[in-house]
Design a protein around this motif. Sequence first.
Motif, PDB file in Angstrom:
ATOM      1  N   LYS A  34      -5.732  -0.022 -15.614  1.00 20.95           N
ATOM      2  CA  LYS A  34      -6.818   0.007 -16.606  1.00 20.95           C
ATOM      3  C   LYS A  34      -8.185   0.169 -15.946  1.00 20.95           C
ATOM      4  O   LYS A  34      -9.100   0.746 -16.512  1.00 20.95           O
ATOM      5  CB  LYS A  34      -6.800  -1.277 -17.437  1.00 20.95           C
ATOM      6  N   ALA A  35      -8.303  -0.343 -14.720  1.00 22.74           N
ATOM      7  CA  ALA A  35      -9.596  -0.276 -14.048  1.00 22.74           C
ATOM      8  C   ALA A  35      -9.957   1.157 -13.670  1.00 22.74           C
ATOM      9  O   ALA A  35     -11.131   1.471 -13.472  1.00 22.74           O
ATOM     10  CB  ALA A  35      -9.566  -1.155 -12.802  1.00 22.74           C
TER      11      ALA A  35
ATOM     12  N   SER B 135       2.145   0.788 -10.949  1.00 28.24           N
ATOM     13  CA  SER B 135       0.958   1.558 -11.322  1.00 28.24           C
ATOM     14  C   SER B 135       0.522   2.302 -10.071  1.00 28.24           C
ATOM     15  O   SER B 135       0.968   1.982  -8.968  1.00 28.24           O
ATOM     16  CB  SER B 135      -0.169   0.646 -11.823  1.00 28.24           C
ATOM     17  N   LEU B 136      -0.312   3.303 -10.261  1.00 31.53           N
ATOM     18  CA  LEU B 136      -0.832   4.041  -9.106  1.00 31.53           C
ATOM     19  C   LEU B 136      -2.192   3.442  -8.785  1.00 31.53           C
ATOM     20  O   LEU B 136      -3.176   3.674  -9.484  1.00 31.53           O
ATOM     21  CB  LEU B 136      -0.898   5.532  -9.426  1.00 31.53           C
ATOM     22  N   THR B 137      -2.190   2.616  -7.776  1.00 30.97           N
ATOM     23  CA  THR B 137      -3.350   1.805  -7.423  1.00 30.97           C
ATOM     24  C   THR B 137      -3.449   1.789  -5.904  1.00 30.97           C
ATOM     25  O   THR B 137      -2.419   1.739  -5.229  1.00 30.97           O
ATOM     26  CB  THR B 137      -3.143   0.354  -7.932  1.00 30.97           C
ATOM     27  N   VAL B 138      -4.648   1.833  -5.394  1.00 32.96           N
ATOM     28  CA  VAL B 138      -4.829   1.767  -3.938  1.00 32.96           C
ATOM     29  C   VAL B 138      -4.171   0.493  -3.413  1.00 32.96           C
ATOM     30  O   VAL B 138      -4.357  -0.589  -3.971  1.00 32.96           O
ATOM     31  CB  VAL B 138      -6.329   1.807  -3.581  1.00 32.96           C
ATOM     32  N   GLY B 139      -3.349   0.648  -2.368  1.00 26.58           N
ATOM     33  CA  GLY B 139      -2.658  -0.494  -1.791  1.00 26.58           C
ATOM     34  C   GLY B 139      -1.237  -0.668  -2.291  1.00 26.58           C
ATOM     35  O   GLY B 139      -0.480  -1.459  -1.740  1.00 26.58           O
ATOM     36  N   LYS B 140      -0.867   0.079  -3.351  1.00 20.30           N
ATOM     37  CA  LYS B 140       0.522   0.031  -3.822  1.00 20.30           C
ATOM     38  C   LYS B 140       1.315   1.192  -3.228  1.00 20.30           C
ATOM     39  O   LYS B 140       0.745   2.186  -2.769  1.00 20.30           O
ATOM     40  CB  LYS B 140       0.576   0.110  -5.356  1.00 20.30           C
ATOM     41  N   TYR B 141       2.654   1.068  -3.260  1.00 18.68           N
ATOM     42  CA  TYR B 141       3.500   2.150  -2.770  1.00 18.68           C
ATOM     43  C   TYR B 141       3.293   3.420  -3.592  1.00 18.68           C
ATOM     44  O   TYR B 141       3.080   3.358  -4.811  1.00 18.68           O
ATOM     45  CB  TYR B 141       4.979   1.757  -2.842  1.00 18.68           C
ATOM     46  N   ALA B 142       3.406   4.550  -2.923  1.00 20.28           N
ATOM     47  CA  ALA B 142       3.291   5.840  -3.611  1.00 20.28           C
ATOM     48  C   ALA B 142       4.640   6.191  -4.224  1.00 20.28           C
ATOM     49  O   ALA B 142       5.406   6.984  -3.695  1.00 20.28           O
ATOM     50  CB  ALA B 142       2.828   6.915  -2.641  1.00 20.28           C
TER      51      ALA B 142
END
Length: 537
Positions: free
Chosen positions: A15-16, A495-502
């Motif tokens: 959401k951010a 979710s696709l978020t910096v720091g999460k797995y791609a």
Amino acid sequence: MDTILYNGKIYTQDKAYPHCSAIAIKNGVIAAMGNDDEILALSDGSTEKLDLNKRRVLPGFEDTHLHLLFYAIQASAVNLSGARSLEDVKNLCREKIQWAKQSGKWIQGVSFNQDDWDVKKLPTRHDLDQISKEVPISIRRACYHISVCNTKALEVLGLTKNISDEAKINMGFDADGQPDGLIKEDLQNLITEAQPLPTKEEIKELILLGLNHAAAKGITQVHSDDFMVLPGDDGETIMNAYKELASENKLPIRVYQQCLLWEDKSLERFLERGHKTGDDYGFYRIGPFKVIGDGSLGAHTAYMRKPYLNDNGTCGLARYTDEQLLEICKTAHNNGMQLAIHCIGDASLEQALNTLLNLQLNYTRTDCRHGIVHCQIMDNEQNDMFRRLNLLAYIQPIFLRCDMNIVDDCVGSELAKQSYNWRRYEDAGVHQSGGSDCPVEEFDILPNIEYAVTRTNHDTGKSWYPENKLTLEEAIKVFTYEGAYASYSENRRGSLTVGKYADLVVLSEDIFEVPENQIHNINVDLTMVGGKIAYMR
Ligand SMILES: [Zn+2]
């Protein structure tokens, strides 16, 4: 950077930061997100750059209840669904003769339907004997209720002479009173039981076959219920096969193991060996203790509070008494296991809800993420208990394809409209995740999402209580983030978020732009897990 995806329409489910066009990946993890200029500026000489051509990207799909190994065993049989004549069947089976002779295995065909053939007549053992008289052969009709065996197979099964009266009921005979090769219903179990157990290496091959098929559907993690597929095995062989594949870095996608342990003391043995929810072998992790509470709706074995309206007197069957259910769930709960309880009928759900309430009151634990698999027939009061007890709901929207035609007849419309009520879960903030129960339904996520948002059969146009449907954004969350949540990994995936797995999927068409009843036609173009391409069309 290792990889940069750019020029895309990326829906992050964060959401951010809901939309962007480019992602940079390093060591399997999302390192940066933004517009093309910002992200391409991060590339160096060794960066792999992938032009998304304006295609839609979503977080990787999850299927939170299926039977991967069972699917793979079926998928490795000879598929006869395309046969248009008996001759086609013979030719398809003949391709396996060398293999069968060398391996000592049967030739097993599945999904034939003589109604599709030029001559619409069930084959006999004599027809199949023309393929081979030495190799046992069985072919199963698409309906699952009928199989045809060749003479060799009948011999192996002990169905040529001195046949018991019980077996005769489910066999076909020719004019001379000789078995014609046809066997029906439960008698077909003899075929399964006659097959040698696969070795660990064979299990590993089957796992890879199944997971590669799942990757082609955009699935980045399956929650798979496998243990009871091998008679006599209590899961050890299967877990070892997965663990070896994980340590060899061969698993193309992630697996969260649902541990069905229904034989006496098998749960205790499992726990004594030190297994527990959350055991982490990289792409393979141990998930919940799976409990079967009741049967199925189609067979009228789902356990109901009131008798089936279309089946005088029967309420279906509970697998356990209240005391038994509490006992096994308590053992698992107190030993750190997550619980996933299969309940289809409202009486079965009642049992499970009481059990879980009891556990939480008397053996309080934090963040146990217990849940109900299927959760189909219920009233609103039971639906509301999910939020009160903070339970997960494992739903299969694709089940409506069949169930919309039978539920009202079974339980009446008053209860039917309160059942499969994903809208009410969503409004209450229940964690509901989506699955296929494959091979019950195929593990295609996109048709499953379509049912979640339309509750309509796109072929017939029939809708079923459409007011209980989800929005597209909600349905995507059900098949992505909520699967990660159900496996305690929402901080690393979902979710696709910096720091999460791609972990992500690239679609052939924009799911937000095609008409809802066309979602099933979208193709998966690419599946990425931990920054690695698991599938490309
Ligand atoms: Zn299942």
